[in-house]
Design a protein around this motif. Structure first.
Motif, short mmCIF file in Angstrom:
data_model
loop_
_atom_site.label_atom_id
_atom_site.label_comp_id
_atom_site.label_asym_id
_atom_site.label_seq_id
_atom_site.Cartn_x
_atom_site.Cartn_y
_atom_site.Cartn_z
N SER A 42 0.90 -1.25 -0.19
CA SER A 42 0.05 0.01 -0.12
C SER A 42 0.82 1.28 0.03
O SER A 42 0.47 2.50 0.27
N THR A 43 2.00 1.25 -0.33
CA THR A 43 2.91 2.19 -0.57
C THR A 43 2.98 2.69 -2.17
O THR A 43 3.15 1.78 -2.77
N HIS A 44 2.86 3.92 -2.38
CA HIS A 44 3.00 4.31 -3.83
C HIS A 44 4.43 4.41 -4.36
O HIS A 44 5.22 4.84 -3.55
N PRO A 45 4.75 3.85 -5.38
CA PRO A 45 6.03 3.91 -5.89
C PRO A 45 6.58 5.15 -6.36
O PRO A 45 7.88 5.11 -6.23
N LYS A 46 5.87 6.46 -5.97
CA LYS A 46 6.44 7.78 -6.10
C LYS A 46 6.60 8.23 -4.96
O LYS A 46 6.95 9.60 -4.91
N ILE A 47 6.35 7.62 -3.82
CA ILE A 47 6.45 8.29 -2.41
C ILE A 47 7.93 9.03 -2.23
O ILE A 47 7.79 9.91 -1.62
N ALA A 48 9.04 8.36 -2.60
CA ALA A 48 10.28 8.89 -2.19
C ALA A 48 10.34 10.29 -3.01
O ALA A 48 10.89 11.21 -2.44
N THR A 49 9.67 10.44 -4.24
CA THR A 49 9.91 11.64 -4.79
C THR A 49 8.86 12.64 -4.33
O THR A 49 9.25 13.80 -4.15
N TRP A 50 7.83 12.25 -3.88
CA TRP A 50 6.78 13.04 -3.25
C TRP A 50 7.31 13.61 -1.83
O TRP A 50 7.04 14.72 -1.32
N THR A 51 8.16 12.83 -1.05
CA THR A 51 8.62 13.26 0.12
C THR A 51 9.92 13.96 0.32
O THR A 51 10.24 14.41 1.21
N GLU A 52 10.50 14.01 -0.79
CA GLU A 52 11.87 14.50 -1.01
C GLU A 52 11.95 15.75 -0.47
O GLU A 52 11.35 16.71 -0.98
N GLY A 53 12.83 16.24 0.48
CA GLY A 53 12.97 17.59 0.87
C GLY A 53 11.95 17.82 1.87
O GLY A 53 11.69 19.10 2.24
N ARG A 54 11.16 17.11 2.43
CA ARG A 54 9.99 17.24 3.11
C ARG A 54 10.08 16.40 4.40
O ARG A 54 10.49 15.27 4.39
N SER A 55 9.36 16.55 5.61
CA SER A 55 9.00 15.77 6.44
C SER A 55 7.96 14.71 6.12
O SER A 55 7.09 14.96 5.32
N HIS A 56 8.08 13.50 6.53
CA HIS A 56 7.69 12.18 6.17
C HIS A 56 7.06 11.63 7.45
O HIS A 56 7.67 10.91 8.22
N LEU A 57 5.65 11.64 7.48
CA LEU A 57 5.04 11.01 8.70
C LEU A 57 4.37 9.90 7.89
O LEU A 57 3.26 9.83 7.31
N LEU A 58 4.89 8.61 8.43
CA LEU A 58 4.07 7.48 7.96
C LEU A 58 3.25 6.97 8.69
O LEU A 58 3.31 6.61 10.02
N VAL A 59 1.85 6.51 8.27
CA VAL A 59 0.64 6.24 8.87
C VAL A 59 0.18 5.05 8.75
O VAL A 59 -0.06 4.44 7.42
N PRO A 176 -7.22 12.95 -3.58
CA PRO A 176 -7.98 11.75 -4.17
C PRO A 176 -6.85 10.55 -3.86
O PRO A 176 -5.76 10.70 -3.80
N GLY A 177 -7.31 9.35 -3.78
CA GLY A 177 -6.55 8.18 -3.82
C GLY A 177 -5.64 8.24 -4.98
O GLY A 177 -6.02 8.44 -5.98
N ASN A 178 -4.31 7.77 -4.63
CA ASN A 178 -3.36 8.19 -5.52
C ASN A 178 -2.96 6.49 -6.08
O ASN A 178 -2.13 5.81 -5.35
N LEU A 179 -3.29 6.39 -7.23
CA LEU A 179 -2.98 5.04 -8.12
C LEU A 179 -1.73 5.46 -8.93
O LEU A 179 -1.66 6.27 -9.58
N PRO A 180 -0.78 4.65 -9.15
CA PRO A 180 0.29 4.32 -10.20
C PRO A 180 -0.29 4.36 -11.47
O PRO A 180 -1.21 3.60 -11.60
N SER A 181 0.22 4.95 -12.34
CA SER A 181 -0.34 4.87 -13.78
C SER A 181 0.06 3.50 -14.36
O SER A 181 -0.77 3.15 -15.17
N LEU A 182 1.00 2.89 -13.75
CA LEU A 182 1.39 1.49 -14.56
C LEU A 182 1.46 0.41 -13.22
O LEU A 182 1.81 1.00 -12.09
N LEU A 183 1.03 -0.49 -13.70
CA LEU A 183 0.94 -1.85 -12.57
C LEU A 183 2.15 -2.54 -12.79
O LEU A 183 2.47 -3.23 -13.67
N GLY A 184 3.11 -2.29 -12.03
CA GLY A 184 4.53 -3.17 -12.26
C GLY A 184 4.54 -4.52 -11.17
O GLY A 184 5.27 -5.14 -11.54
N ASP A 185 3.57 -4.42 -10.20
CA ASP A 185 3.57 -5.73 -9.27
C ASP A 185 2.41 -6.12 -8.86
O ASP A 185 1.39 -5.76 -8.44
N GLN A 186 1.73 -7.00 -9.70
CA GLN A 186 0.46 -7.63 -9.73
C GLN A 186 0.22 -8.44 -8.22
O GLN A 186 -0.73 -8.37 -7.90
#
Length: 281
Positions: A42-59, A176-186
């Motif tokens: 349930s982690t988005h593949p782009k989360i590292a990009t989205w959190t770069e340079g920001r505080s990251h609170l993982l829930v 909104p719910g963040n879906l990756p545009s491509l499914l790399g991991d079935q």
């Protein structure tokens, strides 16, 4: 080549990601919400990009859906990854105070940096990010202590980006719910479907219920207690067929599939995690 079990189409996803990326330029803190039953899937593949340079609170939300032992093991594992993690049950409000305090501390740090640059203080800007139906809107309502974000057990209720003022100290970006545009991991996508964290239009309930039974067998869920038939010697699809053939269901595969998924999602099969990142399971 067989069709993948989960399929969605990237039509609107690229547009949504572009809008989110624009808003994230204004964000100081990213509150990433995952499903505690599937902490990796349930982690988005782009989360590292989205959190770069920001505080990251993982829930890790849906604390009520996993065992206390599993929570402790996850806590230890994330700490080993040098990642602080907050466990919440947004439905009942468990863990919300600790998360709000962490967001406030992040805000203090933001304004300390602003002060050092000769800038005036302002409310910390936090974005709440996660897959559909992991509990973002319920979490926001708990953080505000009032209902402002529509909350539902249907994926995709939040349709647009919007800023919500929590207090003079914090502003939240509801996404909104963040879906990756491509499914790399079935495998990850199947787990998301089992947990109802993506829209049902992306999959067939019977196939996903069969995959769920196979997963339950793997981790030792005693399905015979609930449905009166052991799954030990049967594949997931064979198990659905066996239960459907009993007098109660009159051969209705879909009814049995829907029931198995519903029972799991409502916790009627017990506190069940589908991922164990700290073991070989």
């Amino acid at each position: 080549m067989s069709q993948p079990l989960i399929q969605w189409y990237p039509g609107h996803i690229a547009k949504a990601e572009k809008a989110l990326s624009e808003q994230l330029k204004r964000v100081d803190v990213v509150i990433e919400v995952r499903d505690a039953r599937i902490p990796i899937a349930s982690t988005h593949p782009k989360i590292a990009t989205w959190t770069e340079g920001r505080s990251h609170l993982l829930v890790m939300n849906r604390l009520d859906m996993i065992s206390g032992l599993h929570q402790k093991q996850l806590q230890r594992w994330f700490n080993q990854q040098e990642q602080e993690v907050f466990f919440t049950n947004a439905k009942d409000g468990d863990g919300i105070k600790q998360l709000l305090k962490a967001a406030q501390v992040a805000g203090i740090r933001v304004n300390e940096r602003r002060h050092s640059r000769g800038m005036l203080p302002r409310p910390v800007r936090a974005a709440v990010i996660g897959f559909p139906n992991v509990g973002k809107s319920a979490l926001i309502n708990r953080l505000l202590n009032r209902r402002v974000a529509e909350s539902s057990n249907r994926p995709g209720v939040t349709r647009q980006l919007r800023w919500i003022r929590i207090s003079d100290a914090i502003e939240l970006l509801d996404t909104p719910g963040n879906l990756p545009s491509l499914l790399g991991d079935q495998d990850a996508a199947v787990k998301l479907a089992i947990c109802d964290d993506i829209g049902q239009a992306a999959y067939d309930n019977v196939l996903i219920a069969a995959a769920a039974v196979d997963k339950f067998k793997e981790i030792g869920v005693p399905l015979h207690i609930k449905y009166g038939i052991s799954a030990k010697e049967l594949s997931g699809m064979e198990y659905i067929e066996a239960v459907a053939k009993s007098d109660r269901y009159n051969g209705d595969f879909k009814r049995v599939a829907d029931l198995i998924l519903h029972d799991f999602r409502k916790g009627r099969l017990g506190a069940i995690a589908l991922e164990y990142p700290f073991t070989e399971i």
